[in-house]
Design a protein around this motif. Structure first.
Motif, short mmCIF file in Angstrom:
data_model
loop_
_atom_site.label_atom_id
_atom_site.label_comp_id
_atom_site.label_asym_id
_atom_site.label_seq_id
_atom_site.Cartn_x
_atom_site.Cartn_y
_atom_site.Cartn_z
N THR A 133 0.84 -1.19 0.00
CA THR A 133 0.00 0.00 0.00
C THR A 133 0.88 1.24 0.00
OG1 THR A 133 -1.94 1.02 0.99
CG2 THR A 133 -0.24 0.28 2.50
N GLU A 134 0.26 2.38 -0.15
CA GLU A 134 1.00 3.62 -0.18
C GLU A 134 0.20 4.67 0.58
OE1 GLU A 134 2.94 4.24 -3.72
OE2 GLU A 134 3.88 6.10 -3.01
N ILE A 135 0.89 5.40 1.43
CA ILE A 135 0.19 6.44 2.19
C ILE A 135 0.71 7.80 1.72
CG2 ILE A 135 -0.06 7.44 4.49
CD1 ILE A 135 0.20 4.16 5.15
N GLN A 136 -0.22 8.63 1.28
CA GLN A 136 0.16 9.93 0.72
C GLN A 136 0.25 10.98 1.82
OE1 GLN A 136 0.89 10.06 -2.42
NE2 GLN A 136 0.12 8.00 -2.87
N LYS A 137 1.01 12.01 1.53
CA LYS A 137 1.12 13.13 2.48
C LYS A 137 -0.26 13.76 2.68
CE LYS A 137 3.79 17.40 3.07
NZ LYS A 137 3.76 17.36 4.54
N GLY A 138 -0.61 13.96 3.97
CA GLY A 138 -1.89 14.58 4.29
C GLY A 138 -3.07 13.64 4.31
N GLU A 139 -2.82 12.38 3.98
CA GLU A 139 -3.90 11.41 3.91
C GLU A 139 -4.21 10.85 5.30
OE1 GLU A 139 -4.98 7.63 0.98
OE2 GLU A 139 -2.92 7.95 1.61
N VAL A 140 -5.49 10.57 5.57
CA VAL A 140 -5.87 9.89 6.80
C VAL A 140 -6.34 8.50 6.42
CG1 VAL A 140 -7.39 9.86 8.80
CG2 VAL A 140 -6.49 12.04 7.95
N VAL A 141 -5.55 7.50 6.80
CA VAL A 141 -5.86 6.12 6.45
C VAL A 141 -6.34 5.40 7.69
CG1 VAL A 141 -4.92 3.95 5.56
CG2 VAL A 141 -4.14 6.13 4.61
N VAL A 142 -7.49 4.78 7.64
CA VAL A 142 -8.01 4.05 8.78
C VAL A 142 -7.97 2.56 8.46
CG1 VAL A 142 -9.94 3.71 10.36
CG2 VAL A 142 -9.49 5.97 9.39
N VAL A 143 -7.33 1.79 9.35
CA VAL A 143 -7.21 0.35 9.14
C VAL A 143 -8.23 -0.33 10.04
CG1 VAL A 143 -5.64 -1.63 9.13
CG2 VAL A 143 -4.75 0.67 8.71
N ILE A 144 -9.12 -1.10 9.44
CA ILE A 144 -10.12 -1.84 10.24
C ILE A 144 -9.99 -3.32 9.94
CG2 ILE A 144 -11.75 0.09 10.34
CD1 ILE A 144 -13.34 -1.35 8.10
N GLY A 145 -10.63 -4.12 10.77
CA GLY A 145 -10.57 -5.56 10.55
C GLY A 145 -10.79 -6.30 11.86
N PRO A 146 -11.12 -7.59 11.79
CA PRO A 146 -11.36 -8.36 13.01
C PRO A 146 -10.07 -8.55 13.83
CG PRO A 146 -11.41 -9.79 11.07
CD PRO A 146 -11.28 -8.39 10.57
#
Lengths: 491, 240
Positions: free
Chosen positions: B22-35
């Protein structure tokens, strides 16, 4: 709020100050005429509990070694044109000290036995004494002949010629103890019924302690000659000593010395009240307390630092470090401190020519020994700190070392403070074993007072009281520190 | 800003991450969900190497941080992390907790660090707690301080590892509000959370993980509104 960080430099400053106030030698058992360091000296070793040959006296509140052997030593030094330095130690430490070169000669009523001749060389004989049987005055009639001692309980000084004589008595149950005063205590407390003594020594005891008497029985072949021991092969020194002895013999000077010394030895009368007793000999205890405090403080300080390093090594991921740390801890915890002390002081000196002063040996032993215990305490403390603390510190960018230092260790120490305090108390008490090699600590001085006063109880009770005061003060200080450190816990 | 290539992580024989890209961009808010056990926390902890990776590569601002020669301590200064259990330093005051790392690691003077800390405390509404010890604070307060502590290093990205899971329900809101404000100010954030409402509202992108892989990712509308994958639908039906 006073912080630990600020306490450490304060402690260091205090220690440096204490060190600065100490005599240059760092060795209390040294008596020397004031002189420049360029002056040549001769070091004589003796065990000053053998009145009238060598014993301690209070002169102006200070202890001083006197006796006929000391007078002979002074004559030898005078003839050689050097300054005499006296090193006190227990009788069985004398030969190891000579072999390791800490002293130049032994004049301590020593008999040149074949066994000793294998290890050291002896001068000509300077005196021959007879041996006697000392008993309680009430029992004096029981021991008219040596046969009466068959199967009897007999007290002697360890490593002495009297021990050999006692071992030659059929079925005798021999109890050997470290000092002459201990032998007398055995006798007065009914633990033994008779003791083998050097004639003049016994006379001096009888004169100073009521309730003792010399029995009629005389050990066979009891003539015990005395000579001066020097390092093996040092014929030059033997020759010089023999010249002086020859001169003294010509005028029967040694007999005169013994008589003089005997008169000296009966001068000291100890007060019967423990408080006035303490007051009279306070100088001894004050000297001893200084050394005990110095030893304990340095033992604690170095033990703390080394222990912390060992604990960190023990917990590091590097296998070899971990192994070394484990071995270090196990060896030091699994062997008696006395053995460690003797190896460091005498063993290293004779095997590798590493000569520590008695004070250095004492500090080293206490530091190493306590570091092993403290390392395990620290390990438990570090392991009890929540794993998240290290992660949080590392996540902020702190290197492992900084995280340990600023985050983990302060919390670890706080958690195990009571255990550390315990160990400090142990060090103060255990420091008493250094008296064995002749550090003039509290225990050493207590023994000196015992020898001086022929009193078996007071000197020890006073020493115990002083140890107790020291450990109580320490526990209070640690309680205070604990309260300060728990500032973050109140809610 | 962060590029993750075929990231793998095993604990012994247990494979927790099996190839994450995956790639996370500057200023991005990435939320990781899962069991639970899907590997989402491990994934987050690999990004600042609190867990050593067993395979693959992570690039941060163009440089590989999974390279053994890389000085991870310097990189961590730029990656703030907030933990589930707060992990405040209990023997330090709030102010000391915040200023410790900047003064020790970034040569910031105590005065400047204090000024910065106080303004950060102000922004989370805890200016009056600067001389308190962590034990005197509530869970929500602790977590807000923990966020401030990470922000004091002026990080380029913030990692949140289930920041509200250890909180009493009434305190969740105050922490999420702080995070929302941070997102609005343009902070790059990677958040592992169970707060689906928050994920939907604040996230630019949602990553759904299960079994050590990314099953599905997309905007909140895509993932919550029209999940493509069976496992995603199954998970969302349980938590929503």
């Amino acid at each position: 709020m006073l912080k630990v960080k600020r306490l450490i430099p304060m402690l260091m400053a205090l220690l440096i100050l204490m060190l600065a106030l100490y005599p240059g030698h760092g060795q209390a058992s040294t008596q020397s005429a004031s002189g420049t360091s360029e002056e040549k000296t001769i070091k004589v070793g003796l065990s000053p509990d053998f009145a009238p040959y060598e014993f301690l006296m209070t002169v102006d509140g200070k202890s001083k070694v006197v006796g006929s052997d000391v007078m002979i030593a002074e004559e030898i030094a005078k003839d050689m044109g050097v300054t005499l330095v006296i090193e006190q130690m227990s009788f069985d430490s004398l030969i190891p000290a000579l072999q390791s070169g800490r002293i130049d000669m032994i004049i301590s009523g020593m008999t040149p036995t074949d066994e000793r001749r294998q290890n050291v060389d002896f001068s000509d004989l300077y005196y021959t004494s007879r041996q006697v049987i000392l008993t309680r005055a009430a029992d004096v009639d029981k021991y008219k002949t040596m046969d009466a001692l068959d199967g009897e309980q007999i007290g002697v000084q360890t490593g002495s010629i009297q021990e050999e004589i006692a071992n030659g008595i059929p079925n005798a149950q021999v109890t050997a103890v470290k000092t002459i005063s201990d032998v007398v205590s055995l006798l007065t407390s009914d633990r033994v019924n008779a003791a083998v003594f050097e004639g003049p020594v016994a006379e001096s005891q009888v004169k100073n302690r009521p309730g003792l008497a010399i029995a009629e029985a005389v050990p066979e072949d009891s003539d015990t000659p005395m000579a001066i021991a020097v390092q093996k092969g040092n014929t030059e020194l033997v020759n010089e000593i023999n010249v002086t002895l020859e001169r003294l013999r010509a005028t029967d000077a040694v007999d005169g010395f013994i008589q003089q010394a005997n008169e000296l030895s009966s001068g000291d009368t100890a007060p019967s009240n423990i408080f006035s007793f303490f007051w009279k000999y306070r100088g001894f205890y004050a000297d001893g307390v200084q050394y005990t405090l110095l030893l304990s403080a340095l033992g604690v300080l170095f033990g703390f630092i080394i222990g912390l390093i060992v604990a960190i090594a023990r917990l590091s991921g590097v296998k070899i470090l971990k192994w070394i740390a484990v071995a270090y801890i196990e060896v030091l915890r699994g062997t008696p401190m006395l053995v460690q002390l003797l190896i460091i002081h005498f063993g290293l000196a004779s095997a590798f020519d590493i000569k520590f002063t008695v004070l250095q040996s004492g500090i080293l032993t206490l530091s190493l020994n306590s570091s092993a215990y403290l390392a395990e305490i620290f390990r438990a403390g570090i392991q009890n700190v929540d794993k998240g603390q290290m992660e949080a510190a590392r996540s902020l960018g702190m290197p492992r070392g900084m995280a340990l230092r600023t985050i983990i260790i302060p919390q670890a120490i706080k958690g195990v403070l009571p255990a550390i305090g315990n160990e400090f108390v142990v060090i103060i008490k255990e420091s008493s074993i250094v008296s064995f090699i002749g550090v003039a600590d509290l225990m050493f001085q207590a023994n000196a007072v015992r020898t001086l006063t022929y009193s078996g109880l007071y000197p020890l009770v006073i020493a115990a009281g002083i140890y107790l005061v020291m450990t109580l003060i320490l526990s209070q200080l640690l309680n205070l520190l604990e309260r300060r450190l728990s500032a973050g816990d109140n809610r | 800003m962060i590029t993750v290539n075929n990231l793998q992580k095993s604990f012994g024989k247990n494979e927790v991450l099996r190839g994450i890209d995956t790639e996370i961009q500057k200023g991005e808010v990435v939320v990781v969900i899962g069991p639970s056990g899907s590997g989402k926390s491990t994934f987050l902890r690999c990004m600042n190497r609190l867990e050593e990776v067993t395979g693959g590569e992570i690039l941060f601002e163009g440089k590989s941080i999974t390279d053994k020669k890389h000085n991870i301590d310097k990189t961590r200064e730029k990656m703030g992390m907030v933990f589930q259990q707060f992990n405040l330093f209990p023997h330090k005051t709030v102010l000391e907790n915040i200023t410790l790392a900047p003064t020790k690691l970034q040569n910031v003077s105590t005065k400047d660090a204090n000024v910065h800390a106080e303004s950060l405390l102000q922004s989370v509404g805890l200016a009056d707690k600067k001389n308190a010890y962590p034990a005197q604070l509530s869970g929500g307060q602790k977590q807000r301080i923990a966020i401030v502590r990470a922000l004091a290093m002026r990080p380029h990205v913030m990692l949140f590892d289930e920041p509200t899971s250890a909180l009493d329900p009434e305190m969740v809101g105050e922490v999420l509000d702080v995070m929302k404000k941070l997102a609005e100010d343009g902070m790059t954030m990677v958040i592992v959370t169970h707060e689906m409402g928050f994920a939907r509202e604040v996230g630019d992108r949602i990553i759904f993980m299960d079994g050590g892989v990314i099953v599905e990712e997309g905007t909140p509308e895509e993932v919550f509104g029209a999940p493509k994958h069976e496992r995603t639908r199954d998970f969302l039906s349980k938590v929503l």
